[in-house]
Design an enzyme around this catalytic site. Structure first.
Site, PDB file in Angstrom:
ATOM      1  N   LYS A  66     -15.264 -68.285  66.612  1.00 31.39           N
ATOM      2  CA  LYS A  66     -14.210 -67.360  67.044  1.00 31.39           C
ATOM      3  C   LYS A  66     -13.924 -67.430  68.543  1.00 31.39           C
ATOM      4  O   LYS A  66     -12.810 -67.169  68.975  1.00 31.39           O
ATOM      5  CB  LYS A  66     -14.555 -65.922  66.642  1.00 31.39           C
ATOM      6  CG  LYS A  66     -14.458 -65.680  65.142  1.00 31.39           C
ATOM      7  CD  LYS A  66     -14.641 -64.207  64.811  1.00 31.39           C
ATOM      8  CE  LYS A  66     -14.425 -63.943  63.326  1.00 31.39           C
ATOM      9  NZ  LYS A  66     -14.486 -62.494  63.012  1.00 31.39           N
ATOM     10  N   ASP A 102      -8.733 -58.596  63.023  1.00 29.89           N
ATOM     11  CA  ASP A 102      -9.835 -57.716  62.643  1.00 29.89           C
ATOM     12  C   ASP A 102      -9.535 -56.247  62.942  1.00 29.89           C
ATOM     13  O   ASP A 102      -9.794 -55.367  62.116  1.00 29.89           O
ATOM     14  CB  ASP A 102     -11.126 -58.126  63.364  1.00 29.89           C
ATOM     15  CG  ASP A 102     -11.766 -59.363  62.762  1.00 29.89           C
ATOM     16  OD1 ASP A 102     -11.514 -59.643  61.575  1.00 29.89           O
ATOM     17  OD2 ASP A 102     -12.517 -60.050  63.477  1.00 29.89           O
ATOM     18  N   GLY A 126     -23.174 -50.859  67.848  1.00 31.67           N
ATOM     19  CA  GLY A 126     -23.188 -52.308  67.974  1.00 31.67           C
ATOM     20  C   GLY A 126     -22.252 -52.777  69.068  1.00 31.67           C
ATOM     21  O   GLY A 126     -21.292 -52.084  69.425  1.00 31.67           O
ATOM     22  N   ALA A 127     -22.526 -53.979  69.585  1.00 33.19           N
ATOM     23  CA  ALA A 127     -21.719 -54.503  70.691  1.00 33.19           C
ATOM     24  C   ALA A 127     -21.434 -55.991  70.527  1.00 33.19           C
ATOM     25  O   ALA A 127     -21.262 -56.706  71.505  1.00 33.19           O
ATOM     26  CB  ALA A 127     -22.422 -54.246  72.034  1.00 33.19           C
ATOM     27  N   ALA A 154     -26.821 -53.258  78.925  1.00 34.21           N
ATOM     28  CA  ALA A 154     -26.466 -54.133  80.046  1.00 34.21           C
ATOM     29  C   ALA A 154     -25.635 -55.319  79.596  1.00 34.21           C
ATOM     30  O   ALA A 154     -24.900 -55.920  80.395  1.00 34.21           O
ATOM     31  CB  ALA A 154     -27.728 -54.624  80.753  1.00 34.21           C
TER      32      ALA A 154
END
Length: 284
Positions: A66, A102, A126-127, A154
């Protein structure tokens, strides 16, 4: 109609539902179409792109390409650029144009269950790449605030901006943020079939009235969704997002105009038995 030649790339790719979903859309529209799953490892991406320029009208993208596809694109849709990731590529005259469906996919799936991003405080767990695309879309459509909780705050620098707060994924922070949230979205793999690991406890759901969305779609009912429903909360899995993002992608590939909600409902009826062995109905 001229036949569309499409595909999906990824590594691994054997599990993909894209051929079934896109095939159902094309058949419903009466659009001649071939759709093939291509196993493309990282080192094989340049060769695939060269072949696609000559032989395809477009392709979908899943892990791990992606972001890796970006250098090959002639143009990038503004939303995809803000996400730094592409899941849909349209090819015109040998040039690649990148999109990301998405965010629109999740927004539409939520709306179909009566849940809105607009004006809501959103708790995003989530990240990763999916989380970033969801965060960007939520902000674009007018969410009041997005709170992103992840294991390593971070590393969530890409999320920073107005109306975004970043914190650590812990029971204390989850409980505090869930209490004021209107929507909770799990964009982690916790609870996914084949993944070791789930939420340690679900006490963060005890004092919230939020709708809960898990972008995991297998199993149909994750532990998070079971616990949410047990508390009387509106809950939905990730199949709707999967279907709607594909519907949006096909509209890009084909330039055809059709009703997305009607098409998504049709595709769900075709795909649910393949995925779950029986029709699974959301209780929302």
């Amino acid at each position: 109609m001229e036949k569309l030649k499409l595909g999906v790339i990824g590594d691994p790719i054997g599990h993909t539902l894209s051929p079934a979903i896109q095939g159902a859309i094309a058949e419903k529209l009466g659009q001649p179409c071939s759709y093939e799953a291509f196993h493309v490892p990282l080192k094989g991406l340049p060769d695939f792109v060269g072949k696609a320029r000559q032989e395809l009208d477009g392709f979908n993208i899943t892990i791990p390409h992606k972001k890796n596809i970006l250098p090959y694109l002639a143009e990038l849709d503004p939303y995809a650029a803000s996400c730094g990731a592409v899941n849909t590529v349209k090819i015109r005259d040998g040039a690649l144009y990148g999109y990301n469906t998405d965010g629109d996919g999740l927004r539409a799936a939520m709306a179909a269950c009566g849940v809105q991003m607009e004006g809501r405080k959103i708790l995003l767990l989530g990240a990763g790449g999916a989380a970033l695309s969801i965060c960007r879309k939520a902000l674009d459509v007018g969410a009041e605030k997005v709170t992103v909780l992840c294991r390593t705050p971070a590393k969530a620098a890409a999320f920073q901006g107005e109306r975004v707060e970043i914190g650590e994924l812990s029971p204390l922070s989850m409980g505090k943020c869930a209490k004021e949230a209107g929507v909770i979205i799990n964009a982690t793999p916790l609870g996914m079939a084949g993944i070791d690991g789930d939420f340690a406890d679900f006490s963060f759901l005890d004092e919230t009235k939020a709708a809960v969305c898990d972008i995991v779609y297998k199993p149909a009912e994750t532990s998070l969704l079971k616990e949410s429903r047990r508390r009387g909360l509106t809950a939905m899995n990730g199949l709707g997002m999967l279907i709607y993002q594909a519907v949006y992608a096909f509209s890009i590939f084909s330039d055809l105009t059709f009703d997305f909600d009607t098409m998504a409902a049709h595709v769900r009826r075709q795909v649910e038995p393949l995925l779950y062995g029986k029709v699974h109905h959301e209780n929302s």
